[in-house]
Design an enzyme around this catalytic site. Structure first.
Site, PDB file in Angstrom:
ATOM      1  N   GLY A 133      -7.266  22.173 -43.668  1.00  0.00           N
ATOM      2  CA  GLY A 133      -8.259  21.209 -43.216  1.00  0.00           C
ATOM      3  C   GLY A 133      -9.531  21.839 -44.091  1.00  0.00           C
ATOM      4  O   GLY A 133     -10.350  20.292 -43.772  1.00  0.00           O
ATOM      5  N   SER A 134     -10.248  22.421 -43.557  1.00  0.00           N
ATOM      6  CA  SER A 134     -11.423  23.080 -43.895  1.00  0.00           C
ATOM      7  C   SER A 134     -12.405  21.965 -45.800  1.00  0.00           C
ATOM      8  O   SER A 134     -12.950  21.567 -45.852  1.00  0.00           O
ATOM      9  CB  SER A 134     -11.775  24.622 -43.937  1.00  0.00           C
ATOM     10  OG  SER A 134     -11.662  25.046 -42.950  1.00  0.00           O
TER      11      SER A 134
ATOM     12  N   ASN B  93     -11.079  20.240 -31.192  1.00  0.00           N
ATOM     13  CA  ASN B  93     -10.441  21.280 -31.193  1.00  0.00           C
ATOM     14  C   ASN B  93      -9.910  22.327 -30.253  1.00  0.00           C
ATOM     15  O   ASN B  93      -9.670  23.085 -29.837  1.00  0.00           O
ATOM     16  CB  ASN B  93      -9.843  22.531 -32.405  1.00  0.00           C
ATOM     17  CG  ASN B  93     -11.526  22.357 -32.616  1.00  0.00           C
ATOM     18  OD1 ASN B  93     -12.282  21.693 -33.543  1.00  0.00           O
ATOM     19  ND2 ASN B  93     -12.166  23.846 -32.909  1.00  0.00           N
TER      20      ASN B  93
ATOM     21  N   HIS C 171      -0.807  23.711 -41.383  1.00  0.00           N
ATOM     22  CA  HIS C 171      -0.523  24.720 -39.969  1.00  0.00           C
ATOM     23  C   HIS C 171      -0.615  24.558 -38.439  1.00  0.00           C
ATOM     24  O   HIS C 171      -0.011  25.147 -37.364  1.00  0.00           O
ATOM     25  CB  HIS C 171      -1.243  25.915 -40.245  1.00  0.00           C
ATOM     26  CG  HIS C 171      -2.275  26.214 -40.106  1.00  0.00           C
ATOM     27  ND1 HIS C 171      -3.335  26.928 -39.347  1.00  0.00           N
ATOM     28  CD2 HIS C 171      -3.517  25.703 -41.054  1.00  0.00           C
ATOM     29  CE1 HIS C 171      -4.748  26.572 -39.107  1.00  0.00           C
ATOM     30  NE2 HIS C 171      -4.646  26.251 -40.430  1.00  0.00           N
TER      31      HIS C 171
ATOM     32  N   CYS D  71     -13.201  30.380 -34.662  1.00  0.00           N
ATOM     33  CA  CYS D  71     -14.117  30.241 -35.594  1.00  0.00           C
ATOM     34  C   CYS D  71     -15.210  30.996 -34.435  1.00  0.00           C
ATOM     35  O   CYS D  71     -16.295  31.584 -35.391  1.00  0.00           O
ATOM     36  CB  CYS D  71     -14.763  28.996 -36.306  1.00  0.00           C
ATOM     37  SG  CYS D  71     -12.488  28.686 -36.989  1.00  0.00           S
TER      38      CYS D  71
END
Ligand SMILES: *Cc1c(COP(=O)(O)O)cnc(C)c1O
Length: 394
Positions: free
Chosen positions: A69-70, A150, A200, A323
């Site tokens: 995703g990043s 998220n 994931h 994060c």
């Protein structure tokens, strides 16, 4: 363990692993090799691309495999801004609650002379279309707004945002990492130009993602190298990963309706039970949220201590995103919906999956209130709230 951190990452489905195994063992050919083993790998890779395309109503040629995703977020934003810069357009519109993969990429571009408007999300965590319309300028080259958050699970009006951007000829990227495989995503119907996916987050493997980019979008080469991924991303393809991601997405799409019917009941049961705890509040919209997301603030406690005690009780949860959990800063998402610092610190995110059971929900409903009460007994802040020396915020 009761695993309720599925927004952080999910368990690899046993069936997905089985699909991947041949490519990790005997079918290890390089998809760029001309021999039959390489060609078989290539075929599997292209098959995976077709499956992914179908799940989001795209063309396989618009699907690029990435490391997650990043990377997809970085690639999409940087590409759109390079295209904009060439036309003298250096204004970006985003929101205050984006994932750091988006926020930090934009911040870097700001240092390079781009201007950014961060849309407010108000108390319910959702942007207003009026604000978007007002923020658009002559030199706006990109709108990047996430599909589903998220931390607080709120779902944005993506189709409408896409419509506005399309009418103005502005590229629209959405970080759909929490949405794809969880709720319906259709890049055509929703007017999406670029979209990020991570394997994931829906029971696929880690380290593999997808960037969907409409044919009109010229991507920059983020990684120079061979001609892989139409020359846009050099490096030997992760065939096992791509096969795993595609199969996981196919399964998630097929199971979606049935899983979501169950998870919505679990989610609402959890919310109802946990809001019975005094001085607690739900973060994010009550209904415009992911079926697997619960996020609640408890006044007078520290989210970190809550997580550690829940861990002792066998529950894996989170206070925000994986994060920010490592830092002492309160979540930018909770601050954006107007939670004061002291309350933002006392948040709990429970994110469910298809593996979550009724027993696990019941157990969680039993344990969380006890742990909150225990922590409040030891909390000086709670005591001063109770004595009236401080005012309750929620
Ligand atoms: C997990 C997540 C990402 C990052 O994906 P990685 O595959 O871990 O790089 C980006 N955006 C959102 C919304 C996420 O939840």
């Amino acid at each position: 363990m009761i695993y309720l951190d599925n927004a952080g990452t999910t368990r690899l489905d046993e069936k997905v692993l089985k699909k991947m195994m041949p490519y990790l063992k005997e079918e290890y050919g390089n998809a760029s090799s001309l021999h039959s083993m390489g060609q078989r790998a290539k075929e599997s890779l292209e098959n995976a691309r077709e499956i992914v395309a179908k799940c989001i109503n795209a063309n396989p040629r618009e699907i690029y495999f990435t490391s997650g995703g990043s990377e997809s977020d970085n690639q999409a934003i940087i590409s759109a801004c390079k295209l904009g810069e060439r036309k003298g357009k250096k204004h970006i519109i985003s929101s205050k609650i984006e994932h750091h993969a988006v926020l930090h990429t934009i911040e870097k571009l700001e240092k390079q002379g781009f201007e950014v408007t961060y849309l407010d999300v108000y108390e319910n965590g959702i942007v207003k279309l009026e604000d978007l319309k007002n923020a658009i300028r002559e030199d706006t080259c990109l709108v990047t707004i996430m599909f589903a958050n998220n931390e607080i699970g709120t779902i944005q009006p993506i189709k409408e945002i896409g419509e506005i951007c399309r009418a103005k000829g502005i590229l629209f990227h959405t970080d759909a990492v929490q949405a794809v495989g969880h709720i319906n995503v259709d890049v055509e119907k929703m007017n999406i130009d670029m979209l990020s996916i991570a394997g994931h987050k829906f029971h696929g493997p880690k380290g593999i993602g997808v960037l969907y980019a409409r044919r009109k979008v010229l991507l920059s080469n983020l990684i120079e190298g061979g001609a892989q991924e139409s020359g846009k991303r050099g490096g030997t393809e992760n065939v096992a990963g791509a096969v795993g991601l595609a199969y996981a997405l196919k399964m998630a799409t097929e199971e979606m309706e049935e899983v979501n019917a169950r998870l919505t009941i679990f989610r609402d049961k959890l919310i109802k039970a946990l809001l019975k705890i005094p001085h607690s509040a739900l973060n994010g919209d009550k209904t415009k949220r992911l079926p697997n997301n619960v996020n609640i603030c408890f006044e007078g406690i520290e989210g970190e201590s809550l997580l550690l005690l829940l861990d002792d009780e066998g529950i894996c949860a989170s206070s925000g995103s994986a994060c920010t959990s490592g830092s002492l800063d309160p979540s930018h998402v909770l601050l954006a919906i107007g939670r004061p610092h002291e309350v933002a610190h006392g948040s709990l995110r429970l994110s469910l999956s298809k593996y979550t059971t009724q027993e696990e929900i019941d157990k969680t409903i039993e344990i969380v209130p006890k742990v909150v009460e225990h922590l409040r007994k030891m909390s000086p802040v709670w005591h001063s709230l109770q004595k009236g020396e401080r005012k309750y915020v929620i």
